[in-house]
Design an enzyme around this catalytic site. Structure first.
Site, short mmCIF file in Angstrom:
data_model
loop_
_atom_site.label_atom_id
_atom_site.label_comp_id
_atom_site.label_asym_id
_atom_site.label_seq_id
_atom_site.Cartn_x
_atom_site.Cartn_y
_atom_site.Cartn_z
N LYS A 1 -9.93 13.19 8.12
CA LYS A 1 -9.38 12.87 9.44
C LYS A 1 -9.31 14.13 10.28
CE LYS A 1 -6.28 9.07 8.08
NZ LYS A 1 -6.90 8.03 8.91
N GLU B 1 -9.34 3.72 2.55
CA GLU B 1 -8.89 3.77 1.15
C GLU B 1 -7.85 2.71 0.81
OE1 GLU B 1 -7.54 5.48 3.49
OE2 GLU B 1 -5.42 5.14 3.05
N ASP C 1 -2.51 10.44 3.42
CA ASP C 1 -3.90 10.04 3.65
C ASP C 1 -4.60 11.07 4.53
OD1 ASP C 1 -6.30 8.77 4.05
OD2 ASP C 1 -5.50 7.19 5.36
N LYS D 1 0.86 -1.19 0.00
CA LYS D 1 0.00 0.00 0.00
C LYS D 1 0.89 1.24 0.00
CE LYS D 1 -3.08 2.73 3.04
NZ LYS D 1 -3.89 2.80 4.29
N ARG E 1 -7.59 -0.43 1.45
CA ARG E 1 -8.13 -1.70 0.96
C ARG E 1 -8.60 -1.58 -0.48
NH1 ARG E 1 -12.31 -1.66 5.85
NH2 ARG E 1 -10.53 -0.51 6.68
N ASP F 1 1.81 6.62 5.28
CA ASP F 1 0.80 5.63 4.87
C ASP F 1 1.23 4.86 3.61
OD1 ASP F 1 -1.56 4.39 5.54
OD2 ASP F 1 -2.84 5.79 4.44
N ASP G 1 -12.04 7.22 4.06
CA ASP G 1 -10.79 7.02 4.80
C ASP G 1 -10.39 5.54 4.86
OD1 ASP G 1 -8.56 7.72 6.24
OD2 ASP G 1 -9.62 8.05 8.14
N1 BES Z 1 -3.95 4.87 6.97
C1 BES Z 1 -5.01 4.62 7.85
C2 BES Z 1 -4.65 3.68 9.00
C3 BES Z 1 -3.58 4.14 9.94
C4 BES Z 1 -3.91 4.66 11.18
C5 BES Z 1 -2.25 3.96 9.64
C6 BES Z 1 -2.92 5.02 12.07
C7 BES Z 1 -1.25 4.32 10.53
C8 BES Z 1 -1.61 4.86 11.76
C9 BES Z 1 -6.18 4.00 7.08
O1 BES Z 1 -6.31 4.41 5.77
C10 BES Z 1 -7.43 4.42 7.78
O2 BES Z 1 -7.71 5.58 7.80
N2 BES Z 1 -8.14 3.45 8.36
C11 BES Z 1 -9.32 3.72 9.06
C12 BES Z 1 -10.36 2.72 8.63
C13 BES Z 1 -11.77 3.06 9.03
C14 BES Z 1 -12.23 4.31 8.34
C15 BES Z 1 -12.68 1.91 8.68
C16 BES Z 1 -9.03 3.59 10.55
O3 BES Z 1 -8.16 2.79 10.93
O4 BES Z 1 -9.61 4.32 11.32
ZN ZN Z 2 -4.60 4.99 4.83
MN MN Z 3 -7.39 6.19 5.55
#
Ligand code: BES
Ligand code: ZN
Ligand code: MN
Length: 497
Positions: free
Chosen positions: A275, A347, A268, A263, A349, A286, A345
């Site tokens: 966010k 994204e 992000d 990825k 996946r 990310d 967010d």
């Molecule tokens: N890039 C983030 C996950 C992340 C969080 C990486 C903290 C490193 C540190 C990912 O894209 C994300 O935002 N995931 C969300 C998913 C949710 C919206 C279902 C999350 O983990 O909150």
């Molecule tokens: Zn992300």
């Molecule tokens: Mn995200």
């Protein structure tokens, strides 16, 4: 990155540095071979310093003391290696890291690479050297002030060993891995205005000079292929998306390749599902999965691994914009399945869905391992100690777990199953991209699995281990380069001809 470590390998028959490093057991006994350099009175001094500091020679514990007058060196740095009976538990890379943590900028040191009760083999000394180097990494490209600059003054380390030729050879063999880790760290540490998808692709293309085949797919080509899930994530960004395919052919053409997928969200913001502002700067990391794949491909090519390996990275920037993807949108992924976007967010996946499908379809690999900073939830579950491992293959999982033990980049297997899979069913499409907070890391993995056929596959969620200063004896960098050593080890243990 600047390399602060200047490493030399020389015979034990002399010392010359300002600091002397020795290894002692829990009995505080130095190796016999070190005795002749220690000087009069050192034992008594060491005993007193140890008592005052409650230093008991535990593995990786350390003690620094001033040398007695006339010793010929200035400081004695003592590292514990624990009881003689527990030597097989000693991790030499970690020991090297612990030593590096005690060295001084602009100083020189000799390390007597001998255990209290025995010699250290060349491979183990090389591991120690790897730990020294990894711990010495600093990312200071954007520091212009002299104050910080002398922090970057190198330290010169001379490894004093019984067989310099054998050690030099073993150290050299690990240089490819060390460089791979450093490349990954640099990529993760770079700011997002510098490292956007096109720039990342160009950095990956530097592997060409090692004999890695590089193919960069631009948006026009991605549209033609049908990677609409990936393109949807990038559509709100002024920066164009890219997919990079790296190929290392180290085995016969008839040998089925192994594949690594990363990825690479270069920033992000969350997109329209924006966010919160606090801490958002961390989302430059990310792309740690893509960074690891790039560093790994470097390592494999630089050490001429006898394997055919494919690295595929999906590079996008997730931004809010008038053209950005909306919650409620439905996109069709490369697999032909439709996805309802619940949360823009979620994204990563979407990017991986297309890249995984593409990789298994095009290259028919023996296995696919993907790495992704996929969910915050994996930090809730495992902190920064383990990456989450999700897999459809017990064999691949066991091999990854063993490689994790061997390298210290450990993984913890998490569940997959029909009940979790059901959670991502959508009212309007084949699936939805978010199922809420409960089991967040698992439902993300289920989503990926819906884009994997029966290829042995493992997903490593590295949101905790890949970025955010996951400190260890061998890492003090914000971007850790996590996974390069793990996967290099997986390959060398099982997939080289
Ligand atoms: N890039 C983030 C996950 C992340 C969080 C990486 C903290 C490193 C540190 C990912 O894209 C994300 O935002 N995931 C969300 C998913 C949710 C919206 C279902 C999350 O983990 O909150
Ligand atoms: Zn992300
Ligand atoms: Mn995200």
């Amino acid at each position: 990155m600047s390399q602060r470590l200047k490493l030399e390998v020389k015979h034990l028959n002399a010392i010359g540095g300002q600091d002397l490093v020795i290894l002692v057991s829990d009995k505080l006994a130095p190796p016999k071979i070190a005795e002749e350099w220690l000087g009069e009175g050192t034992h008594a001094l060491l005993a007193r310093a140890a008592a005052a500091d409650r230093f008991k020679g535990k593995a990786l514990a350390g003690l620094t003391l001033l040398a007695p007058d006339g010793a010929g060196y200035e400081r004695l740095i003592v590292l514990g290696v624990g009881p003689d009976g527990e030597r097989d538990k000693l991790d030499f890379a970690k020991l090297g890291g612990a030593i590096a943590g005690r060295l001084g900028h602009g100083r020189s040191a000799d390390i007597i690479a001998a255990l209290p009760d025995s010699q250290i083999g060349p491979e183990q000394v090389a591991e120690l050297a790897l730990g020294l180097r990894l711990r010495s990494y600093v990312f200071d490209r954007y520091k212009t002030k002299t104050k910080e600059a002398d922090q970057a003054e190198p330290f010169t380390v001379t490894l004093r060993v019984a067989d310099p030729a054998a050690v030099k050879k073993a150290v050299k063999a690990r240089e490819a891995i060390a460089a791979g880790v450093e490349i990954a760290r640099d990529l993760v540490n770079e700011p997002p205005n510098v490292l956007y998808p096109e720039e990342f692709a160009e950095r990956a293309a530097r592997l060409e000079k090692l004999g890695v085949g590089i193919e960069i797919l631009d948006e026009k080509q991605l549209r033609k292929i049908g990677m609409r899930a990936l393109l949807g994530v990038g559509q709100g960004s002024r920066r164009e998306s890219r997919v990079v395919v790296m190929r290392w052919n180290g085995a016969k053409a008839s040998v089925q390749p192994v594949a690594f997928v990363g990825k690479g969200v270069t920033f992000d913001t969350g997109g329209i599902s924006l966010k919160p502002g606090a801490g958002m700067e961390d989302m430059k990391g990310d792309m740690a999965g893509a960074a690891c794949v790039t560093g790994l491909m470097h390592a494999l090519a630089a050490r001429k691994a006898k394997v055919n390996a494919i690295g595929v990275i999906g590079l996008v920037e997730n931004m809010p914009d008038g053209n950005a993807q909306r919650p409620g949108d439905i996109v069709t992924s490369l697999s032909g399945q439709t996805i309802e976007i619940i949360n823009t967010d979620a994204e990563g996946r979407l990017v991986l869905a297309d890249v995984l499908w593409y990789t298994q379809d095009k290259f028919k690999p023996r296995f696919m391992v993907n790495l992704a900073t996929l969910t915050g939830a994996i930090l809730v579950a495992l902190a920064q100690e383990n990456a989450g491992l999700f897999s459809n293959s017990d064999e691949l999982s066991e091999r990854l777990a063993a490689a994790g033990k061997a390298t210290g980049e450990s993984v913890w297997r998490m569940p997959l199953g029909a009940a979790y899979d059901k959670m991502i069913d959508s009212k309007f499409a084949d699936m939805k991209n978010s199922a809420g907070r409960y089991g967040g890391s698992i439902t993300a993995a289920q989503f990926l699995q819906r884009h994997v056929n029966d290829t042995p596959w493992a997903h490593l969620d590295i949101a905790g281990t890949g970025m955010g200063s996951p400190n260890s004896e061998t890492n003090r960098s914000w971007g850790s380069g996590w996974g390069v050593r793990l996967l290099d080890r997986l390959v060398s243990d099982h997939y080289e001809s």
